[in-house]
Scaffold this motif. Structure first.
Motif, PDB file in Angstrom:
ATOM      1  N   SER A 121       0.812  -1.223   0.000  1.00 10.67           N
ATOM      2  CA  SER A 121       0.000   0.000   0.000  1.00 10.67           C
ATOM      3  C   SER A 121       0.840   1.265   0.000  1.00 10.67           C
ATOM      4  CB  SER A 121      -0.931   0.012   1.216  1.00 10.67           C
ATOM      5  OG  SER A 121      -0.183   0.120   2.421  1.00 10.67           O
ATOM      6  N   VAL A 122       2.170   1.127   0.094  1.00 13.31           N
ATOM      7  CA  VAL A 122       3.067   2.283   0.157  1.00 13.31           C
ATOM      8  C   VAL A 122       3.935   2.292  -1.094  1.00 13.31           C
ATOM      9  CG1 VAL A 122       4.914   3.419   1.418  1.00 13.31           C
ATOM     10  CG2 VAL A 122       3.109   2.231   2.671  1.00 13.31           C
ATOM     11  N   SER A 123       3.852   3.376  -1.849  1.00  9.56           N
ATOM     12  CA  SER A 123       4.704   3.515  -3.032  1.00  9.56           C
ATOM     13  C   SER A 123       5.858   4.456  -2.695  1.00  9.56           C
ATOM     14  CB  SER A 123       3.869   4.059  -4.197  1.00  9.56           C
ATOM     15  OG  SER A 123       4.630   4.079  -5.382  1.00  9.56           O
ATOM     16  N   ASP A 124       6.477   5.055  -3.722  1.00  4.56           N
ATOM     17  CA  ASP A 124       7.653   5.884  -3.491  1.00  4.56           C
ATOM     18  C   ASP A 124       7.325   7.199  -2.806  1.00  4.56           C
ATOM     19  OD1 ASP A 124       6.227   6.971  -5.510  1.00  4.56           O
ATOM     20  OD2 ASP A 124       7.901   7.202  -6.905  1.00  4.56           O
ATOM     21  N   TYR A 125       6.004   7.478  -2.584  1.00  2.54           N
ATOM     22  CA  TYR A 125       5.681   8.745  -1.952  1.00  2.54           C
ATOM     23  C   TYR A 125       6.165   8.806  -0.512  1.00  2.54           C
ATOM     24  CZ  TYR A 125       1.696   6.346   0.269  1.00  2.54           C
ATOM     25  OH  TYR A 125       0.900   5.493   0.986  1.00  2.54           O
ATOM     26  N   ALA A 126       6.397   7.651   0.121  1.00  4.75           N
ATOM     27  CA  ALA A 126       6.831   7.645   1.517  1.00  4.75           C
ATOM     28  C   ALA A 126       8.338   7.504   1.649  1.00  4.75           C
ATOM     29  CB  ALA A 126       6.140   6.515   2.272  1.00  4.75           C
ATOM     30  N   SER A 127       9.045   7.576   0.529  1.00  6.35           N
ATOM     31  CA  SER A 127      10.493   7.384   0.601  1.00  6.35           C
ATOM     32  C   SER A 127      11.222   8.654   1.027  1.00  6.35           C
ATOM     33  CB  SER A 127      11.024   6.915  -0.752  1.00  6.35           C
ATOM     34  OG  SER A 127      10.757   7.891  -1.744  1.00  6.35           O
ATOM     35  N   THR A 128      10.566   9.806   0.915  1.00  5.85           N
ATOM     36  CA  THR A 128      11.187  11.066   1.329  1.00  5.85           C
ATOM     37  C   THR A 128      10.813  11.338   2.766  1.00  5.85           C
ATOM     38  OG1 THR A 128       9.271  12.221   0.445  1.00  5.85           O
ATOM     39  CG2 THR A 128      11.200  12.037  -0.990  1.00  5.85           C
ATOM     40  N   VAL A 129      11.657  10.902   3.666  1.00  7.48           N
ATOM     41  CA  VAL A 129      11.324  10.961   5.080  1.00  7.48           C
ATOM     42  C   VAL A 129      12.389  11.734   5.843  1.00  7.48           C
ATOM     43  CG1 VAL A 129      10.759   9.598   7.112  1.00  7.48           C
ATOM     44  CG2 VAL A 129      10.213   8.727   4.851  1.00  7.48           C
ATOM     45  N   GLN A 130      11.966  12.665   6.664  1.00  9.54           N
ATOM     46  CA  GLN A 130      12.817  13.327   7.648  1.00  9.54           C
ATOM     47  C   GLN A 130      14.127  13.853   7.049  1.00  9.54           C
ATOM     48  OE1 GLN A 130      13.229  10.327  10.582  1.00  9.54           O
ATOM     49  NE2 GLN A 130      11.157  10.556  11.331  1.00  9.54           N
ATOM     50  N   GLY A 131      14.042  14.929   6.276  1.00  9.79           N
ATOM     51  CA  GLY A 131      15.249  15.602   5.808  1.00  9.79           C
ATOM     52  C   GLY A 131      15.460  15.549   4.319  1.00  9.79           C
ATOM     53  N   GLU A 132      14.775  14.594   3.622  1.00 10.96           N
ATOM     54  CA  GLU A 132      14.931  14.506   2.178  1.00 10.96           C
ATOM     55  C   GLU A 132      13.945  15.460   1.519  1.00 10.96           C
ATOM     56  OE1 GLU A 132      14.732  10.559   0.716  1.00 10.96           O
ATOM     57  OE2 GLU A 132      15.765   9.733   2.431  1.00 10.96           O
ATOM     58  N   LYS A 133      14.401  16.373   0.665  1.00  8.95           N
ATOM     59  CA  LYS A 133      13.550  17.408   0.096  1.00  8.95           C
ATOM     60  C   LYS A 133      13.017  16.974  -1.257  1.00  8.95           C
ATOM     61  CE  LYS A 133      15.981  21.181   2.387  1.00  8.95           C
ATOM     62  NZ  LYS A 133      16.657  22.477   2.214  1.00  8.95           N
ATOM     63  N   MET A 134      11.832  17.462  -1.543  1.00  5.61           N
ATOM     64  CA  MET A 134      11.236  17.208  -2.849  1.00  5.61           C
ATOM     65  C   MET A 134      11.413  18.451  -3.718  1.00  5.61           C
ATOM     66  SD  MET A 134       7.355  16.073  -3.716  1.00  5.61           S
ATOM     67  CE  MET A 134       7.575  14.599  -2.756  1.00  5.61           C
ATOM     68  N   GLU A 135      11.947  18.282  -4.904  1.00  5.70           N
ATOM     69  CA  GLU A 135      12.258  19.417  -5.747  1.00  5.70           C
ATOM     70  C   GLU A 135      10.993  20.069  -6.274  1.00  5.70           C
ATOM     71  OE1 GLU A 135      14.819  18.163  -8.825  1.00  5.70           O
ATOM     72  OE2 GLU A 135      16.446  17.574  -7.474  1.00  5.70           O
ATOM     73  N   GLU A 136      11.055  21.353  -6.368  1.00  6.01           N
ATOM     74  CA  GLU A 136      10.020  22.178  -6.959  1.00  6.01           C
ATOM     75  C   GLU A 136       8.678  22.047  -6.246  1.00  6.01           C
ATOM     76  OE1 GLU A 136       9.745  21.315 -11.073  1.00  6.01           O
ATOM     77  OE2 GLU A 136      11.783  21.941 -11.496  1.00  6.01           O
ATOM     78  N   GLN A 137       8.684  21.655  -4.995  1.00  2.00           N
ATOM     79  CA  GLN A 137       7.417  21.529  -4.274  1.00  2.00           C
ATOM     80  C   GLN A 137       6.724  22.882  -4.136  1.00  2.00           C
ATOM     81  OE1 GLN A 137       5.949  18.793  -3.327  1.00  2.00           O
ATOM     82  NE2 GLN A 137       4.209  19.843  -2.421  1.00  2.00           N
ATOM     83  N   ALA A 138       7.544  23.941  -4.020  1.00  3.06           N
ATOM     84  CA  ALA A 138       6.955  25.262  -3.839  1.00  3.06           C
ATOM     85  C   ALA A 138       6.173  25.716  -5.064  1.00  3.06           C
ATOM     86  CB  ALA A 138       8.052  26.279  -3.527  1.00  3.06           C
ATOM     87  N   GLU A 139       6.448  25.083  -6.211  1.00  2.00           N
ATOM     88  CA  GLU A 139       5.771  25.499  -7.430  1.00  2.00           C
ATOM     89  C   GLU A 139       4.390  24.879  -7.561  1.00  2.00           C
ATOM     90  OE1 GLU A 139       7.465  27.563  -9.397  1.00  2.00           O
ATOM     91  OE2 GLU A 139       9.198  27.487  -8.069  1.00  2.00           O
ATOM     92  N   ILE A 140       4.122  23.831  -6.759  1.00  2.00           N
ATOM     93  CA  ILE A 140       2.907  23.047  -6.977  1.00  2.00           C
ATOM     94  C   ILE A 140       1.706  23.707  -6.311  1.00  2.00           C
ATOM     95  CG2 ILE A 140       1.815  20.821  -6.542  1.00  2.00           C
ATOM     96  CD1 ILE A 140       4.583  19.592  -6.616  1.00  2.00           C
ATOM     97  N   LEU A 141       0.631  23.745  -7.014  1.00  2.00           N
ATOM     98  CA  LEU A 141      -0.620  24.250  -6.459  1.00  2.00           C
ATOM     99  C   LEU A 141      -1.520  23.060  -6.189  1.00  2.00           C
ATOM    100  CD1 LEU A 141      -2.093  26.996  -5.917  1.00  2.00           C
ATOM    101  CD2 LEU A 141      -3.207  26.676  -8.119  1.00  2.00           C
ATOM    102  N   GLN A 142      -1.721  22.706  -4.893  1.00  2.00           N
ATOM    103  CA  GLN A 142      -2.463  21.493  -4.547  1.00  2.00           C
ATOM    104  C   GLN A 142      -3.966  21.743  -4.573  1.00  2.00           C
ATOM    105  OE1 GLN A 142      -0.011  22.492  -2.246  1.00  2.00           O
ATOM    106  NE2 GLN A 142       1.606  21.029  -2.668  1.00  2.00           N
ATOM    107  N   ASN A 143      -4.602  21.357  -5.686  1.00  2.00           N
ATOM    108  CA  ASN A 143      -6.057  21.453  -5.778  1.00  2.00           C
ATOM    109  C   ASN A 143      -6.537  22.848  -5.384  1.00  2.00           C
ATOM    110  OD1 ASN A 143      -8.619  20.630  -6.291  1.00  2.00           O
ATOM    111  ND2 ASN A 143      -8.928  19.670  -4.289  1.00  2.00           N
ATOM    112  N   GLY A 144      -5.819  23.875  -5.856  1.00  2.00           N
ATOM    113  CA  GLY A 144      -6.208  25.238  -5.533  1.00  2.00           C
ATOM    114  C   GLY A 144      -5.669  25.736  -4.219  1.00  2.00           C
ATOM    115  N   PHE A 145      -4.824  24.941  -3.531  1.00  2.00           N
ATOM    116  CA  PHE A 145      -4.308  25.316  -2.205  1.00  2.00           C
ATOM    117  C   PHE A 145      -2.802  25.373  -2.225  1.00  2.00           C
ATOM    118  CE2 PHE A 145      -2.899  23.502   2.009  1.00  2.00           C
ATOM    119  CZ  PHE A 145      -2.919  24.737   2.647  1.00  2.00           C
ATOM    120  N   ASN A 146      -2.230  26.504  -1.864  1.00  2.00           N
ATOM    121  CA  ASN A 146      -0.789  26.669  -1.795  1.00  2.00           C
ATOM    122  C   ASN A 146      -0.422  27.093  -0.396  1.00  2.00           C
ATOM    123  OD1 ASN A 146       1.928  27.627  -1.998  1.00  2.00           O
ATOM    124  ND2 ASN A 146       1.632  27.818  -4.214  1.00  2.00           N
TER     125      ASN A 146
END
Length: 693
Positions: free
Chosen positions: A500-525
């Protein structure tokens, strides 16, 4: 031979239920569904095999339900009476009883009866009977008085004889008992004076009936502890005359004669009855099955938490109040024979069927000649566990038979019994194999998850959550406590199903996701700061908030365990009280994980997570609401939860804004749809202006 199977809890005593428990348990028009009415304001529809409520309805504050709700088998609707005279009729889709059909009657109702094959009947406290249809045509019609002054109805039963409905009700006046039998094919009401019990001042504590072609067999449990049988003719020679019928002794000392409460009686079939009550003055209450044909006790089950004496029997299930819980005990019985009644019936095996495998009988392995020293005992236990694994694999390789699930259940129960007797024994691998047969459930072996909780065996708990459809909410919360509280180091060493866990849980405690600041989550930033004063504390470090939200707050193995919780079935009513017992720090961690999952869902158009059988958006949102409903006043006081709560606040506000905008767009679409429907009335060319607000 009669047998009582493992009991399971249907529900805790409902709020408003008095000391005597619920008003009644009545079958619905659908198999395995029952209406449970408490002695206060609520009716709940349960599916027994799932141990889950399917619907719940309550009357207003200040009103009180006065007789059990029943199902109209002709229409599928439900019927109940509150405040003695107010009749309500509703169906499964209705939510508010205050808005359903209402009829106020002119006299007080004692009971509504409904069975297959005929329309419901209403029995009034003064002995008159009306069909439901006749009452609905004229609710305020005059109701005659049938029974005499100071005569009180104590018990009633409705059944079919030769496809004709027959009603019997028992009354009491000054210690004397009377039976009224109403036959509706002839409209004849017959009255009988009952002579019951051997003691002069004996009190009848419970009644039950069975019927054949000629007689109604009325069975009564007397205060002297004996069961008596009275035969009442269905076709009396003089129906207008008050006749006297004498009861004969059927069972002697079925319960202690000193018992004044917690006793009950019900007929199971023509040869067996179930009796509730203490068999001896000093013993606890028991549920006992008696063979009345051969006067033998078939089986009994102690009820250490006590019982109210209420006992209902439908199909193969006995319903009773055990302590503070409405309990279901499955009951099975073979054809009555003297050998079976004496417990000496030999069970022949059909070709191809298998007895319970010999390796479950662990006592044989204790006599293997090994020493009694600790080291030797440890070796013996380990060898025994390995032996069980090997033998179990051989057994599971054999072609399955119709009784396979029963044998598997017996094996599990046998292994669990040994675990209780010998604490160092824990055949973990064997139990995991048995769970993976897909034939077990929580109600079949409740001790399995109990021992897994004791051992903090998160792998087995995860498997049970994935396999069992009927896990109580209290056990689900106990699993959640362990999943949130166990250390990361312990989890890293444990084999967990990660589907039930894919690669979305691999970034844990200190690992950054690139360009996250650019993403608009369903109209919510997260950087969009427009929620007034509450967001000022967030706006100081927007980039830190973005980076924090991009990271999974738990390691992948803990995420897999929490996903198993998200997939589990539950009832919000029964789950909320247990969620309040989880430490606030753990609740905060779970909320952080759920919020992280929501953000991951928002990254794609389908609003879904990657992986095999991941949590759905609805499950995520439902659990966020549940956790906040149960623990908001506690979580709001924790400093580390402040940023999370503010983020959730912004998220909710953004969703409200989105819904508002979507509603505006919907208006425009409706107008366009209208124009499209009118296109046949237009000329070949036209110019039209549509204003969207």
């Amino acid at each position: 031979m009669a047998a009582l199977e493992e009991e399971f809890t249907l529900t805790a005593v409902l709020l408003g239920s008095g000391p005597d428990g619920p008003l009644g348990v009545e079958p619905s028009n659908k198999t395995d569904q029952f209406l449970v009415t408490d002695s206060g304001r609520t009716v709940i529809l349960y599916k027994v095999s799932d141990q889950k409520p399917l619907g719940s309805w309550s009357v207003k504050q200040g009103q009180i339900i006065t007789c059990p709700a029943v199902c109209n088998f002709q229409t599928g609707e439900f019927i109940v009476v509150h405040d003695n005279k107010v009749l309500r009729i509703w169906n499964n889709e209705d939510v508010n009883l205050d808005k359903v059909f209402k009829a106020t009657l002119s006299a007080e109702v004692y009971r509504i009866h409904s069975i297959q094959g005929t329309e419901p009947l209403v029995l009034f406290k003064e002995g008159a009977v009306r069909s439901l249809e006749a009452l609905l045509e004229e609710p305020q019609q005059k109701i005659e008085t049938v029974i005499s002054d100071e005569e009180v109805i104590k018990w009633t039963k409705f059944f079919m004889v030769f496809r004709h409905p027959v009603l019997i009700f028992i009354t009491e006046k000054h210690g004397n008992y009377f039976a009224y039998v109403q036959k509706f094919n002839s409209r004849i009401l017959s009255k009988y004076t009952l002579v019951l019990g051997q003691e002069e001042n004996s009190v009848i504590q419970s009644f039950s009936t069975s019927v054949d072609r000629k007689f109604i067999s009325l069975m009564s449990l007397s205060s002297d502890g004996c069961v008596y049988e009275t035969l009442i003719p269905i076709h009396p020679s003089d129906p207008e005359k008050n006749q006297r019928v004498v009861g004969s002794l059927l069972l002697k000392s079925a319960v202690s004669g000193n018992a004044r409460s917690g006793v009950g009686l019900t007929v199971l079939d023509k040869d067996h009855v179930a009796v509730l009550g203490p068999p001896l003055p000093t013993s606890k209450e028991c549920l006992s099955i008696w063979n009345i044909k051969f006067q033998t006790l078939q089986t009994s089950k102690e009820l250490p938490q006590g019982t109210s004496g209420q006992l209902w029997y439908y199909g193969e299930n006995l319903f009773m109040l055990h302590g503070k819980f409405l309990t279901v005990i499955p009951y099975k019985c073979e054809v009555s024979s003297l050998a079976g009644a004496l417990g000496k019936l030999k069970h022949s095996q059909n070709p191809g069927t298998h007895a319970i495998p010999h390796f479950v009988n662990w006592e044989a392995s204790q006599e293997s000649g090994l020493g009694s020293q600790n080291s030797e005992q440890t070796k013996r236990i380990k060898g025994s566990e390995k032996h069980i694994e090997v033998e179990l694999r051989k057994f599971l390789a054999i072609k399955r038979t119709p009784d396979f699930h029963t044998i598997i259940g017996d094996i599990v129960i046998g292994l669990l019994e040994r675990c209780k007797t010998e604490p160092s024994f824990y055949p973990r691998n064997a139990l995991m194999q048995l769970i993976q047969t897909h034939v077990l459930s929580y109600s079949l072996c409740p001790g399995l998850m109990e021992i897994a909780l004791e051992k903090t065996d998160v792998q087995m708990l995860q498997l049970c959550l994935q396999q069992f459809p009927d896990i109580p909410e209290s056990v689900t919360c106990a699993c959640l406590k362990i999943f949130l509280g166990i250390g990361d180091d312990s989890l890293q060493e444990t084999d967990i199903n990660m589907e039930s866990v894919s690669d979305y849980a691999s970034t844990v405690q200190g690992e950054k996701m690139e360009e996250q600041a650019e993403i608009l989550q369903n109209g919510f930033n997260l950087e969009d700061d427009n929620c007034e004063n509450c967001a000022q504390q967030l706006s100081a470090k927007p980039q830190a908030a973005v980076e924090e939200a991009a990271l999974c707050p738990v390691i992948p193995k803990r995420a897999a365990l929490l996903n198993a919780i998200l997939h589990s079935a539950y009832s919000e009513t029964f789950l909320l009280p247990h969620l309040k017992g989880i430490p606030a720090q753990h609740i905060t961690l779970f909320l952080q994980y759920l919020y992280f999952l929501y953000l991951k869902c928002s990254e794609n158009v389908t609003m879904t997570l990657p992986g095999i059988h991941p949590p759905t958006l609805n499950q995520i949102m439902d659990w966020i609401c549940l956790l906040l409903d149960a623990n908001f006043t506690v979580v709001v006081m924790i400093p580390e939860a402040k940023r999370l709560l503010l983020s959730l606040y912004k998220f909710v506000k953004s969703q409200i804004s989105i819904c508002s905008e979507l509603n505006k767009i919907e208006v425009g679409f409706r107008e366009l749809q209208k124009l499209n429907q009118e296109k046949n009335n237009r000329e070949l060319y036209s110019i039209e202006v549509l204003e969207l607000f």
